[in-house]
Enzyme design. Structure first.
Site, PDB file in Angstrom:
ATOM      1  CG  ASP A  96      45.037  14.371 -13.547  1.00  0.00           C
ATOM      2  OD1 ASP A  96      44.807  13.345 -14.226  1.00  0.00           O
ATOM      3  OD2 ASP A  96      46.173  14.701 -13.173  1.00  0.00           O
ATOM      4  CG  HIS A 146      18.290  25.871 -26.384  1.00  0.00           C
ATOM      5  ND1 HIS A 146      18.183  24.696 -27.075  1.00  0.00           N
ATOM      6  CD2 HIS A 146      17.154  25.965 -25.645  1.00  0.00           C
ATOM      7  CE1 HIS A 146      17.023  24.104 -26.785  1.00  0.00           C
ATOM      8  NE2 HIS A 146      16.383  24.858 -25.918  1.00  0.00           N
ATOM      9  CG  ASP A 178      14.815  29.371 -19.143  1.00  0.00           C
ATOM     10  OD1 ASP A 178      14.717  28.845 -18.008  1.00  0.00           O
ATOM     11  OD2 ASP A 178      14.364  28.844 -20.176  1.00  0.00           O
ATOM     12  CG  ASP A 185      12.530  25.502 -16.508  1.00  0.00           C
ATOM     13  OD1 ASP A 185      13.131  26.550 -16.809  1.00  0.00           O
ATOM     14  OD2 ASP A 185      12.102  24.689 -17.354  1.00  0.00           O
ATOM     15  CG  HIS A 243       9.129  27.461 -27.085  1.00  0.00           C
ATOM     16  ND1 HIS A 243       8.247  27.488 -26.041  1.00  0.00           N
ATOM     17  CD2 HIS A 243       9.704  28.694 -27.129  1.00  0.00           C
ATOM     18  CE1 HIS A 243       8.291  28.679 -25.463  1.00  0.00           C
ATOM     19  NE2 HIS A 243       9.160  29.436 -26.108  1.00  0.00           N
ATOM     20  CG  HIS A 247       9.413  21.157 -19.917  1.00  0.00           C
ATOM     21  ND1 HIS A 247       9.965  20.996 -18.672  1.00  0.00           N
ATOM     22  CD2 HIS A 247       9.782  22.402 -20.317  1.00  0.00           C
ATOM     23  CE1 HIS A 247      10.651  22.085 -18.352  1.00  0.00           C
ATOM     24  NE2 HIS A 247      10.550  22.967 -19.322  1.00  0.00           N
ATOM     25  CG  HIS A 288      13.208  19.352 -20.936  1.00  0.00           C
ATOM     26  ND1 HIS A 288      13.745  19.600 -22.163  1.00  0.00           N
ATOM     27  CD2 HIS A 288      12.896  20.580 -20.431  1.00  0.00           C
ATOM     28  CE1 HIS A 288      13.774  20.910 -22.393  1.00  0.00           C
ATOM     29  NE2 HIS A 288      13.265  21.516 -21.347  1.00  0.00           N
ATOM     30  CD  GLU A 321       9.087  26.412 -20.914  1.00  0.00           C
ATOM     31  OE1 GLU A 321       9.996  27.108 -21.395  1.00  0.00           O
ATOM     32  OE2 GLU A 321       9.287  25.319 -20.350  1.00  0.00           O
ATOM     33  CE1 TYR A 360      11.620  33.435 -26.778  1.00  0.00           C
ATOM     34  CE2 TYR A 360       9.934  32.169 -27.943  1.00  0.00           C
ATOM     35  CZ  TYR A 360      10.641  32.440 -26.793  1.00  0.00           C
ATOM     36  OH  TYR A 360      10.373  31.731 -25.645  1.00  0.00           O
ATOM     37  NE  ARG A 372      11.801  30.499 -22.166  1.00  0.00           N
ATOM     38  CZ  ARG A 372      12.820  30.762 -22.963  1.00  0.00           C
ATOM     39  NH1 ARG A 372      12.607  31.142 -24.210  1.00  0.00           N
ATOM     40  NH2 ARG A 372      14.063  30.670 -22.529  1.00  0.00           N
ATOM     41  CD  GLU A 416      10.336  27.730 -17.912  1.00  0.00           C
ATOM     42  OE1 GLU A 416      11.369  28.372 -18.158  1.00  0.00           O
ATOM     43  OE2 GLU A 416      10.225  26.499 -18.112  1.00  0.00           O
TER      44      GLU A 416
HETATM   45  N1  GLY Z   1      15.063  25.877 -19.262  1.00  0.00           N
HETATM   46  C1  GLY Z   1      14.671  24.836 -20.088  1.00  0.00           C
HETATM   47  C2  GLY Z   1      13.286  24.989 -20.494  1.00  0.00           C
HETATM   48  O1  GLY Z   1      12.672  25.986 -20.199  1.00  0.00           O
HETATM   49  O2  GLY Z   1      12.715  24.105 -21.066  1.00  0.00           O
HETATM   50 MN    MN Z   2      11.104  25.020 -19.135  1.00  0.00          MN
HETATM   51 MN    MN Z   3      13.226  27.376 -18.643  1.00  0.00          MN
END
Ligand code: GLY
Ligand code: MN
Ligand code: MN
Length: 455
Positions: free
Chosen positions: A56, A259, A276, A287, A366, A370, A377, A400, A404, A421, A423
């Site tokens: 529920d 992730h 992050d 972000d 990566h 974005h 995104h 960003e 790593y 990272r 960002e």
């Molecule tokens: N937090 C998602 C990214 O940095 O793309």
């Molecule tokens: Mn991002």
């Molecule tokens: Mn991010």
């Protein structure tokens, strides 16, 4: 540009008497722009379905981003229809008032209340949609919809088309084309208007405060989830009702999991902590990533990698300006990172050779950013006619870069398990960019001064 009847009254009243400022709603103007791009035809966009979590219990409702962009209307069970042409009009289909349901689940505007407050030409109960759509589609050249996201919705849309086709012997002509409404809406969404930028500035400011709070709270012997709680506390107390995406609070080796969301490790002296996290405010994402030492002092190798990523980010931000293309910030960051990887013995060969071979991807796998907006995104193509998109004022994106380093025989041990990272969120301007998240500390000195200073 054609006018909607409802456009005459763009001022909606805030129903909260404690905060009774009038605000200009941008949504009718967006619907007019959509109608102008369509020329002729009918567009239909539904909000997101409600989703069960278990038995529920439901997941918190989150509207569809396209629907929200066009309406600002937050209730589930809603559909907007825009009829383009000489005199375009906007129709809302939504839940009816229902005292029994409102006692259990809360307030509903109902069609008439929603029409007035959210500035539609017409509004109807959702139950009228299947009867009205074939009438609205009759003799229209095209139907604009978001097909492919939900099979049940797709078959409902096709059902309306078939209902029009079934009337062909009466002389009615069915739309000859189904067009992807995303082609128009994505191009609109990728350049933010003043209302969106105002919201995104506020979202970024809240997330900056949350990262500062997290830095102050971080100490060896605390769990990652305790720091996640600090982020959420700061988001919620400023009016954000949700993170924009699951927060990553990744200490030690977890920082090398892109992730990572378990957020349950006990943090130790000597670890780096990569966070992050960003709030969603009034539908808009922020972000931010920051990386800092759990004990408040970078080791030599940690600092080397941190300064390298920081330099890569500075180079990328310097490449964000109107007229540059999408890939230029990435190329700028990559040039700095690859040279650093060579200098630190992580990659061998010349910079051009490492770029050519892609060997750097072991440590940077990566991209550098974005689009950012209603979705973290966000909507918008990155290439047009085969070429990287040219940046325009009002486009919002993240910058960003990261690095790593997993343990490996050919990797100097001092670098093992370092994940960094950094960002920030930026808006393209004519001669550069505005960094929305500038208030979040990131120099080595600023970060070291703040970490662990909280109770
Ligand atoms: N937090 C998602 C990214 O940095 O793309
Ligand atoms: Mn991002
Ligand atoms: Mn991010």
């Amino acid at each position: 540009m054609p006018t909607l009847q409802a456009e005459r009254n763009l001022v909606t009243r805030n129903p909260d008497p404690m905060n009774a400022r009038a605000s200009i709603t941008p949504h009718p103007e967006r619907r007019l722009r959509l109608a102008a791009s369509m020329g002729r035809g009918v567009a239909v966009v539904a909000t997101a379905p409600e989703r069960t979590r278990n038995r529920d219990t439901h997941h918190p409702f989150r509207f569809d981003s396209y629907f929200h962009y066009l309406t600002g209307f937050g209730e589930p069970g809603s559909v907007v229809v825009i009829v383009a042409g000489e005199a375009p009009k906007s129709l809302l289909f939504c839940r009816e008032k229902d005292m029994e349901r409102e006692i259990w689940d809360g307030f509903r505007h109902g069609p008439e209340g929603a029409r007035e407050r959210f500035v539609f030409d017409e509004a109807y109960p959702l139950a009228a949609l299947d009867e009205m759509m074939p009438k609205l589609l009759a003799d229209q050249p095209a139907l604009y919809a978001d097909i492919g996201g939900d099979a049940a919705w797709d078959s409902r849309v096709i059902g309306w088309l078939n209902a029009v086709r079934a009337q062909v012997r009466t002389g009615i002509v069915a739309p000859g084309e189904i067009r992807d409404i995303r082609r128009i809406l994505d191009d609109m969404r990728v350049v933010k208007d003043a209302h969106e930028l105002d919201t995104m500035r506020r979202a970024a400011a809240i997330s900056s405060e949350a990262h500062k709070r997290a830095m102050r709270a971080t100490k060896p012997g605390r769990h990652e989830y305790e720091i996640e709680a600090e982020l959420l506390h700061e988001f919620y107390r400023h009016g954000s009702r949700s993170p924009a995406y699951p927060s990553i609070v990744a200490s030690g080796p977890n920082a090398c999991v892109l992730h990572y969301v378990e957020n349950d490790r006990l943090m130790q002296a000597g670890d780096l902590l990569l966070i992050d996290a960003g709030c969603e405010l009034e539908g808009y994402a922020s972000d931010i990533t920051r990386t800092f030492p759990v004990s408040g002092k970078f080791s030599g190798a940690q600092r080397d990698i941190y300064e390298l990523v920081l330099a890569a980010q500075a180079a990328a931000i310097a490449a964000v300006r109107a007229g540059n293309h999408w890939e230029q910030p990435h190329e700028a960051a990559l040039g700095v990172l690859v040279q650093g990887f060579i200098d630190f013995g992580l990659c061998t060969g010349t910079r051009d050779a490492v770029l050519e071979s892609g060997d750097y991807r072991r440590f940077y796998m990566h991209r550098t950013g974005h689009w950012l907006g209603l979705d973290v995104h966000d909507a918008g193509d990155y290439k047009q006619d085969g070429a990287w998109r040219v940046l325009q004022p009002g486009m919002t994106l993240t910058v960003e870069p990261g690095c790593y380093i997993r343990p490996g025989d050919d990797v100097p041990e001092a670098f093992w398990n370092i994940g960094v990272r950094i960002e920030d969120d930026v808006v393209v301007t004519a001669d550069g960019c505005e960094v929305l998240t500038i208030a979040t500390p990131k120099s080595v000195a600023d970060v070291e001064a703040l970490v662990g200073t909280g109770p």
